[in-house]
Motif scaffolding. Sequence first.
Motif, PDB file in Angstrom:
ATOM      1  N   ALA A  97       0.746  -1.227  -0.143  1.00 52.61           N
ATOM      2  CA  ALA A  97       0.038  -0.205   0.159  1.00 52.61           C
ATOM      3  C   ALA A  97       0.896   1.359   0.384  1.00 52.61           C
ATOM      4  N   VAL A  98       1.351   1.696  -1.378  1.00 49.71           N
ATOM      5  CA  VAL A  98       2.104   3.198  -1.201  1.00 49.71           C
ATOM      6  C   VAL A  98       0.855   4.311  -1.876  1.00 49.71           C
ATOM      7  N   ALA A  99       0.047   4.191  -1.767  1.00 47.58           N
ATOM      8  CA  ALA A  99      -1.470   5.308  -2.514  1.00 47.58           C
ATOM      9  C   ALA A  99      -1.130   5.876  -0.535  1.00 47.58           C
ATOM     10  N   ALA A 100      -1.136   7.755  -0.851  1.00 47.47           N
ATOM     11  CA  ALA A 100      -1.567   8.206   0.501  1.00 47.47           C
ATOM     12  C   ALA A 100      -3.336   8.385  -0.501  1.00 47.47           C
ATOM     13  N   VAL A 101      -4.031   7.587   0.304  1.00 45.88           N
ATOM     14  CA  VAL A 101      -5.502   7.535   0.156  1.00 45.88           C
ATOM     15  C   VAL A 101      -6.004   9.136   1.066  1.00 45.88           C
ATOM     16  N   ALA A 102      -6.791   9.466   1.050  1.00 41.49           N
ATOM     17  CA  ALA A 102      -7.182  10.901   1.844  1.00 41.49           C
ATOM     18  C   ALA A 102      -7.835   9.949   2.736  1.00 41.49           C
ATOM     19  N   GLN A 129     -14.562   9.851   7.513  1.00 37.76           N
ATOM     20  CA  GLN A 129     -13.412   8.985   7.600  1.00 37.76           C
ATOM     21  C   GLN A 129     -13.810   7.945   6.275  1.00 37.76           C
ATOM     22  N   ASN A 130     -12.934   7.903   5.467  1.00 33.79           N
ATOM     23  CA  ASN A 130     -12.673   7.010   3.953  1.00 33.79           C
ATOM     24  C   ASN A 130     -12.332   5.007   4.934  1.00 33.79           C
ATOM     25  N   PRO A 131     -12.453   4.327   4.438  1.00 29.95           N
ATOM     26  CA  PRO A 131     -12.043   2.950   4.511  1.00 29.95           C
ATOM     27  C   PRO A 131     -10.324   2.694   5.473  1.00 29.95           C
ATOM     28  N   ASP A 132      -9.667   2.459   6.285  1.00 29.62           N
ATOM     29  CA  ASP A 132      -8.852   1.925   6.122  1.00 29.62           C
ATOM     30  C   ASP A 132      -8.410   0.939   5.361  1.00 29.62           C
ATOM     31  N   ILE A 133      -7.880   0.711   4.009  1.00 31.96           N
ATOM     32  CA  ILE A 133      -7.869  -0.410   3.169  1.00 31.96           C
ATOM     33  C   ILE A 133      -7.002  -0.907   3.382  1.00 31.96           C
ATOM     34  N   LEU A 134      -5.091  -0.777   4.047  1.00 28.82           N
ATOM     35  CA  LEU A 134      -4.841  -1.422   4.606  1.00 28.82           C
ATOM     36  C   LEU A 134      -4.685  -2.472   5.744  1.00 28.82           C
ATOM     37  N   ALA A 135      -5.970  -1.638   6.301  1.00 28.84           N
ATOM     38  CA  ALA A 135      -5.802  -3.025   7.979  1.00 28.84           C
ATOM     39  C   ALA A 135      -6.852  -3.774   7.230  1.00 28.84           C
ATOM     40  N   VAL A 147       3.288  -4.960   3.281  1.00 32.69           N
ATOM     41  CA  VAL A 147       3.570  -3.860   3.046  1.00 32.69           C
ATOM     42  C   VAL A 147       2.799  -2.422   3.437  1.00 32.69           C
ATOM     43  N   GLY A 148       2.778  -1.991   4.708  1.00 33.18           N
ATOM     44  CA  GLY A 148       2.851  -0.292   4.509  1.00 33.18           C
ATOM     45  C   GLY A 148       3.338   0.608   4.038  1.00 33.18           C
ATOM     46  N   PHE A 149       3.074   2.155   4.162  1.00 32.35           N
ATOM     47  CA  PHE A 149       4.160   2.820   3.655  1.00 32.35           C
ATOM     48  C   PHE A 149       3.657   3.999   4.451  1.00 32.35           C
ATOM     49  N   ALA A 150       4.570   4.716   5.711  1.00 30.05           N
ATOM     50  CA  ALA A 150       4.558   5.887   6.081  1.00 30.05           C
ATOM     51  C   ALA A 150       4.793   7.168   6.391  1.00 30.05           C
ATOM     52  N   ALA A 151       4.191   8.654   5.914  1.00 32.56           N
ATOM     53  CA  ALA A 151       5.253   9.360   4.928  1.00 32.56           C
ATOM     54  C   ALA A 151       4.696  10.200   6.636  1.00 32.56           C
ATOM     55  N   GLU A 152       5.810  10.651   7.469  1.00 37.88           N
ATOM     56  CA  GLU A 152       5.872  11.154   9.534  1.00 37.88           C
ATOM     57  C   GLU A 152       6.172  11.933   8.668  1.00 37.88           C
ATOM     58  N   THR A 153       6.372  12.895   9.255  1.00 42.71           N
ATOM     59  CA  THR A 153       6.143  14.587   9.916  1.00 42.71           C
ATOM     60  C   THR A 153       7.730  14.868  10.826  1.00 42.71           C
ATOM     61  N   ALA A 162       4.147   2.276  15.768  1.00 43.18           N
ATOM     62  CA  ALA A 162       2.672   2.306  16.215  1.00 43.18           C
ATOM     63  C   ALA A 162       1.631   2.057  15.074  1.00 43.18           C
ATOM     64  N   LYS A 163       1.694   2.886  13.499  1.00 43.59           N
ATOM     65  CA  LYS A 163       1.117   2.220  12.669  1.00 43.59           C
ATOM     66  C   LYS A 163       0.834   0.878  12.044  1.00 43.59           C
ATOM     67  N   ARG A 164       2.383  -0.116  12.234  1.00 42.90           N
ATOM     68  CA  ARG A 164       2.341  -1.316  12.068  1.00 42.90           C
ATOM     69  C   ARG A 164       1.391  -2.488  12.977  1.00 42.90           C
ATOM     70  N   ALA A 165       2.045  -2.024  14.102  1.00 42.00           N
ATOM     71  CA  ALA A 165       1.284  -2.534  15.065  1.00 42.00           C
ATOM     72  C   ALA A 165      -0.465  -2.012  14.745  1.00 42.00           C
ATOM     73  N   ARG A 166      -0.977  -1.246  14.422  1.00 36.84           N
ATOM     74  CA  ARG A 166      -2.307  -0.333  14.786  1.00 36.84           C
ATOM     75  C   ARG A 166      -3.303  -1.816  13.745  1.00 36.84           C
ATOM     76  N   LYS A 167      -2.369  -1.630  12.438  1.00 34.42           N
ATOM     77  CA  LYS A 167      -2.949  -2.106  10.995  1.00 34.42           C
ATOM     78  C   LYS A 167      -2.389  -4.062  11.232  1.00 34.42           C
ATOM     79  N   GLY A 168      -1.793  -4.307  12.545  1.00 38.71           N
ATOM     80  CA  GLY A 168      -1.490  -5.589  11.957  1.00 38.71           C
ATOM     81  C   GLY A 168      -0.941  -5.822  10.707  1.00 38.71           C
TER      82      GLY A 168
HETATM   83  N1  CTP Z   1      -3.715   3.597   4.158  1.00 35.74           N
HETATM   84  C1  CTP Z   1      -5.066   3.061   3.329  1.00 35.74           C
HETATM   85  N2  CTP Z   1      -6.051   3.753   3.648  1.00 35.74           N
HETATM   86  C2  CTP Z   1      -6.093   4.317   4.043  1.00 35.74           C
HETATM   87  C3  CTP Z   1      -4.744   4.739   4.842  1.00 35.74           C
HETATM   88  C4  CTP Z   1      -3.987   4.688   4.413  1.00 35.74           C
HETATM   89  O1  CTP Z   1      -4.683   1.753   2.856  1.00 35.74           O
HETATM   90  N3  CTP Z   1      -7.513   4.617   4.517  1.00 35.74           N
HETATM   91  C5  CTP Z   1      -2.597   3.341   4.288  1.00 35.74           C
HETATM   92  C6  CTP Z   1      -1.648   3.629   3.009  1.00 35.74           C
HETATM   93  O2  CTP Z   1      -1.721   3.249   1.994  1.00 35.74           O
HETATM   94  C7  CTP Z   1      -0.188   3.496   4.024  1.00 35.74           C
HETATM   95  C8  CTP Z   1      -0.210   3.121   5.574  1.00 35.74           C
HETATM   96  O3  CTP Z   1      -1.858   2.552   5.603  1.00 35.74           O
HETATM   97  O4  CTP Z   1       0.394   2.225   3.047  1.00 35.74           O
HETATM   98  C9  CTP Z   1      -0.286   4.252   6.065  1.00 35.74           C
HETATM   99  O5  CTP Z   1      -0.897   5.640   5.509  1.00 35.74           O
HETATM  100  P1  CTP Z   1      -1.013   6.909   6.737  1.00 35.74           P
HETATM  101  O6  CTP Z   1      -1.654   7.716   6.014  1.00 35.74           O
HETATM  102  O7  CTP Z   1       0.099   6.788   6.738  1.00 35.74           O
HETATM  103  O8  CTP Z   1      -1.857   6.176   8.346  1.00 35.74           O
HETATM  104  P2  CTP Z   1      -3.190   6.451   8.758  1.00 35.74           P
HETATM  105  O9  CTP Z   1      -4.002   5.303   9.006  1.00 35.74           O
HETATM  106  O10 CTP Z   1      -4.434   6.844   7.297  1.00 35.74           O
HETATM  107  O11 CTP Z   1      -2.738   7.435   9.563  1.00 35.74           O
HETATM  108  P3  CTP Z   1      -2.293   8.884   9.571  1.00 35.74           P
HETATM  109  O12 CTP Z   1      -2.380   9.542   8.358  1.00 35.74           O
HETATM  110  O13 CTP Z   1      -3.390   9.587  10.719  1.00 35.74           O
HETATM  111  O14 CTP Z   1      -0.880   9.720  10.212  1.00 35.74           O
END
Ligand code: CTP
Length: 221
Positions: A97-102, A129-135, A147-153, A162-168
Amino acid sequence: LIAFFQPKTLAGRRVLLTAGPTSEVIDPVRVLTNRSSGRMGYALARAAAEAGADVTLVSGPVALPCPDGVERIAVRNAADMRAAVMARAGQADLFIAVAAVADWGIANPSSTKLKKQPDGQPPHLDFVQNPDILAEVAALPGGPWCVGFAAETGHLAEHAQAKRARKGIPAIVGNLAQDAMDAEDTELVIFDDTGHHPLARQSKLQAARQLVGWIAARLPR
Ligand code: CTP
Ligand code: CA
């Protein structure tokens, strides 16, 4: 030519990826979106195809050509991306999952163009709130390795783990957001249950090839 000589570490494996931003409709002329060129996801799709995988790329709106040998499914919003992914996830060995999902869609999109009001009153938008596709994919019984991606500041390791654990999911790739946007080079760190594995600063394609090698060595048979 270099692609031809890439080791075929994913031969016979089915890889599903998401890439790019999603675009959520506000009205017929306006959208809410994320900053993402799609280049990292497209580089990974290319690297996976070079490694011999059967690759499907579910892509939000980007200005990039589809990599050779990759099947691209074009989508716009998060709901459509989720539907395209969930229809294919059961057959995949690996989901990246590389998409920057809104994170939010508009609950009350307008079917007609919103007009500026004479009194300067801005429109009222309701978010949902949109569905979490990766989770969701990670929770599928017998689903693909994820495999997920996390762009953080900031605080990359804490947020990514934390994100890895939350999404399992077994692995998440972190980078600093200010570094990722529109840049040619990237500096990635892979996080898994053994800790963190930093990759050198390099082009997105080189990083993608390294990442594919790292994943292929861990992908269950
Ligand atoms: N992702 C996804 N579906 C969503 C949001 C995120 O599949 N609705 C995936 C992204 O493609 C990425 C991972 O989850 O691989 C992390 O995305 P990120 O935006 O960093 O995590 P969020 O869970 O949305 O947390 P936040 O934006 O609050 O940090
Ligand atoms: Ca998010």
